[in-house]
Design a protein around this motif. Structure first.
Motif, PDB file in Angstrom:
ATOM      1  N   GLU A 231     -22.538 -25.106  17.352  1.00  0.00           N
ATOM      2  CA  GLU A 231     -23.574 -26.150  17.380  1.00  0.00           C
ATOM      3  C   GLU A 231     -24.628 -25.775  16.339  1.00  0.00           C
ATOM      4  N   GLU A 267     -25.669 -31.874  17.225  1.00  0.00           N
ATOM      5  CA  GLU A 267     -26.815 -32.376  17.998  1.00  0.00           C
ATOM      6  C   GLU A 267     -27.725 -33.160  17.063  1.00  0.00           C
ATOM      7  N   HIS A 270     -30.925 -31.548  15.926  1.00  0.00           N
ATOM      8  CA  HIS A 270     -30.720 -30.388  15.048  1.00  0.00           C
ATOM      9  C   HIS A 270     -30.450 -30.865  13.620  1.00  0.00           C
ATOM     10  N   ASP A 295     -24.127 -33.476  20.955  1.00  0.00           N
ATOM     11  CA  ASP A 295     -25.262 -33.338  21.864  1.00  0.00           C
ATOM     12  C   ASP A 295     -26.181 -34.515  21.586  1.00  0.00           C
ATOM     13  N   ASP A 337     -28.141 -33.467  25.820  1.00  0.00           N
ATOM     14  CA  ASP A 337     -29.003 -32.278  25.695  1.00  0.00           C
ATOM     15  C   ASP A 337     -30.420 -32.804  25.440  1.00  0.00           C
TER      16      ASP A 337
HETATM   17 CO    CO Z   1     -27.698 -28.650  22.193  1.00  0.00          CO
END
Ligand code: CO
Ligand code: XUL
Length: 437
Positions: A231, A267, A270, A295, A337
């Motif tokens: 990730e 994600e 991110h 995510d 998330d």
């Molecule tokens: Co995450």
């Protein structure tokens, strides 16, 4: 005993509904491009945010009550979280959950006792799974919260901490397999550095790869057939994180021979922290055959950190689902998330948040399918590269020419025409016209 007695099963009521405890777009059995929405969108509940996070931030303590009727820090509480989690998932029609080892039980001083607690709770989760179709999407080991991981886990300077991390990964893999997990995630929370003055970067990266190789070997030896995921995240908590973005993580996996077993868990927040769009990191993963799981959250464009908000941005969700549909779907799923904002502290807010996230992605799916069926974006891209279909383009693509030949071609040509408009504004109009028709 019910943990959410005041909440009934969340029904689909359609876009006109004003019922806050209903879906407007997520209609599990509705078929889009030949597949049910529920198959396109394997949603997952994140154990840590939903059952754990209660609003503590750097300036203040919990606002929400996540005790679920038990004393936090006890096994009774760990079980109450399982009860709450399963009731929550069932009421929303969510089929998957994701967990870190220490989300499930309070960590003990000794790893043997922590592992015993993990055995006990995973037996209980297995019991709860009986008679439901709820499964684990992915598991992971938390190798960033405990002070022992201040200098990393795979990348740590301490060989004992490395061994401890390896033990956690082994146990988390055991749990993932026991709970039928589709994937296993490495988010390298502390796998990075603050200053090169005290860091051997090459040594650290080689050791992370060693830990991942051991995870693959062990996972396969116990029958784990799913995907391992990295990730990526560029910063926070560390200033420099080794898995900066999808391109960096994919390069790392290829360098160390891990690319057959690993894919990306992208994600949204991110990707944006790395200065990319969510869509960019999805595309980078997809063109490398490594788009595994997502995510699902969003950041705040005004804030430079990982705010993990529930996604409401339908543009981003549409462009995400456009990438997912084009790449043939995920082997993983959509893990929320995401966490409630601190002042959204009630039980209703927990449900409103998941309704928002699920509806946003369902609407994104509907709109992405419409965009594909509309065909104007594809057609434009096809025509944009049309010059490559000629003899010259084919020769270049097939590696059948060289700089000297191309220079001779250029001499004859004198100068090329302009390459043709990118038509961004027109294409954005197409996007809007599909979104808001
Ligand atoms: Co995450
Ligand atoms: C942290 C983050 C993690 C991973 C799992 O930013 O996203 O929760 O998803 O460790």
């Amino acid at each position: 005993m019910s943990k959410f007695p005041e909440i009934n099963r969340i029904p689909y009521e359609g876009p006109q509904s004003k019922n806050p405890l209903a879906f407007r777009y997520y209609d599990a059995d509705r078929v889009i491009m030949g597949k049910k929405m529920s198959e396109h969108l394997p949603f997952a509940m994140a154990w840590w945010h939903n059952l754990g996070a209660a609003g503590t931030d750097m300036f203040g303590r919990d606002t929400a009550d996540k005790s679920f009727g038990a004393q936090p820090g006890t096994m009774e509480h760990a079980k109450a979280k399982v009860d709450a989690g399963f009731e929550f998932m069932e009421k929303l029609g969510i089929k998957y959950f994701c967990f870190h080892d220490v989300d499930l039980v309070p960590e003990a001083d000794d790893i043997k006792e922590t592992n015993r607690r993990l055995d006990e709770i995973s037996d209980y989760i297995l019991e709860m799974m009986q008679g439901t179709d709820i499964r684990c999407l992915w598991g992971t080991a938390n190798m960033f919260s405990n002070p022992r991981f201040m200098n990393g886990a795979g990348s740590t300077n301490s060989v004992d901490v490395f061994a401890f991390a390896a033990a956690q990964v082994k146990k988390a893999l055991d749990l993932t397999v026991k709970l039928g997990g589709r994937g296993y995630v490495f988010w390298g929370g502390r796998e990075g550095y603050e200053t090169l003055l005290n860091t051997d970067m090459k040594f650290e990266q080689e050791n992370i790869a060693k830990l991942m190789h051991m995870a693959v070997d062990y996972g396969r030896s116990i029958g784990f057939t799913g995907d391992f995921y990295i990730e990526p995240k560029p910063k926070e908590p560390m200033k420099h994180q080794y898995d900066f973005d999808a391109a960096t993580a994919i390069g790392f996996l290829k360098q160390y021979g891990l690319d057959k077993d690993f894919k990306m868990n992208i994600e949204a927040n991110h990707a944006t922290l790395a200065g990319h769009t969510f869509q960019h990191d999805l595309r980078v993963s997809a063109i490398n055959g490594m788009l595994g799981s997502i995510d699902a959250n969003q950041g705040d464009p005004l804030l430079g950190w990982d705010t993990d908000e529930f996604p409401f941005n339908v543009y981003d969700a549409t462009l995400c689902m456009y990438e997912v549909l084009k790449s043939g779907g995920l082997t993983g799923g959509f893990n929320f998330d995401s966490k409630n904002r601190r002042p959204s502290y009630t039980v209703e807010d927990m449900f409103y948040a998941y309704i928002l996230g699920m509806d946003t992605f369902a609407l994104g799916l509907i709109k992405a399918a419409e965009l594909i069926e509309d065909g104007r974006l594809d057609q434009f891209v096809e025509e944009k590269y049309a010059s490559w279909k000629g003899e010259l383009g084919q020769k270049i693509r097939n590696g059948e020419t060289n700089l000297a030949e191309l220079a001779a071609y250029a001499d004859e040509m004198g100068k090329p025409e302009l390459p043709g408009s990118g038509r961004q504004e027109y294409l954005e109009t197409v996007l809007n016209s599909v979104l808001f028709k």
